[in-house]
Design an enzyme around this catalytic site. Sequence first.
Site, PDB file in Angstrom:
ATOM      1  N   LYS A   1       0.818  -1.210   0.000  1.00  9.56           N
ATOM      2  CA  LYS A   1       0.000   0.000   0.000  1.00  9.56           C
ATOM      3  C   LYS A   1       0.854   1.264   0.000  1.00  9.56           C
ATOM      4  O   LYS A   1       0.594   2.202  -0.752  1.00  9.56           O
ATOM      5  CB  LYS A   1      -0.927   0.030   1.226  1.00  9.56           C
ATOM      6  CG  LYS A   1      -2.069  -0.935   1.219  1.00  9.56           C
ATOM      7  CD  LYS A   1      -3.013  -0.678   2.379  1.00  9.56           C
ATOM      8  CE  LYS A   1      -2.355  -0.622   3.724  1.00  9.56           C
ATOM      9  NZ  LYS A   1      -1.658  -1.873   4.101  1.00  9.56           N
TER      10      LYS A   1
ATOM     11  N   LYS B   1      -1.376   9.030   7.257  1.00 13.49           N
ATOM     12  CA  LYS B   1      -1.490   7.654   7.738  1.00 13.49           C
ATOM     13  C   LYS B   1      -2.000   7.787   9.165  1.00 13.49           C
ATOM     14  O   LYS B   1      -1.200   7.941  10.105  1.00 13.49           O
ATOM     15  CB  LYS B   1      -0.157   6.922   7.683  1.00 13.49           C
ATOM     16  CG  LYS B   1      -0.305   5.423   7.981  1.00 13.49           C
ATOM     17  CD  LYS B   1       0.941   4.662   7.616  1.00 13.49           C
ATOM     18  CE  LYS B   1       0.774   3.167   7.906  1.00 13.49           C
ATOM     19  NZ  LYS B   1      -0.217   2.529   7.004  1.00 13.49           N
TER      20      LYS B   1
END
Length: 228
Positions: free
Chosen positions: A15, A37
Amino acid sequence: MPAFFVTGTDTDVGKTRIAAALLYRARQRGMTTAAVKPVSAGCELTRDGLRNDDALRLQRECSPSLEYDAINPVAFQPPIAPHIAAQQLGHTVSMSELLNATEKTLAAAAEFALVEGAGGWRVPLNDDQTLADLAVSLGLPVVLVVGVRLGCINHAMLTCEAILRDGLPLAGWVANIVDPDVCSGAENISSLKARLPAPCLGVVPFCHATEPPDLADYLDLAPLLKRQ
């Protein structure tokens, strides 16, 4: 401002390297970029505090630059599921904390922004909520990174069904070959192209080079930018 939530069919499907390459691709077009994130585990304790390698990689692709805490507001040292790491430390991951921090970074209105999850779509955050709930609260279209290996068709289809059932559009997907010895890899990718209801943004071959410039040429940003 196009912004997307990046998830994967599993953990360790690439990812972050795909997200960083997409951000690099946007920077090549002269676009401002931002990334979040919201929660990470497996962090290293440094003189500046806990730092996560994936979040640092995303930080390097943000232009203009962002402070680390704006990219990764919640970080845990143990390399385990975030909700378990929080439990071991006597903490609870707060959805409102993650949502507020993520929205604050996105509010800077970069021309291309990504929010990267942890693991797969249903990774728990606490006893009641998962990262999918965060994506739904943000209301972002989803980019799915498919780790091409044995079983990837089933994993991709189930993840896609869950995303759509949660009411979010699948904006695109990337075939990231994580097993160089996968049988019928090209046939698997063809099957996914026929079945997933979104454009394939690229097929990234198995390689040891992981830096964004090495990967960006395999990715097509146009389908995402058309969603503006």
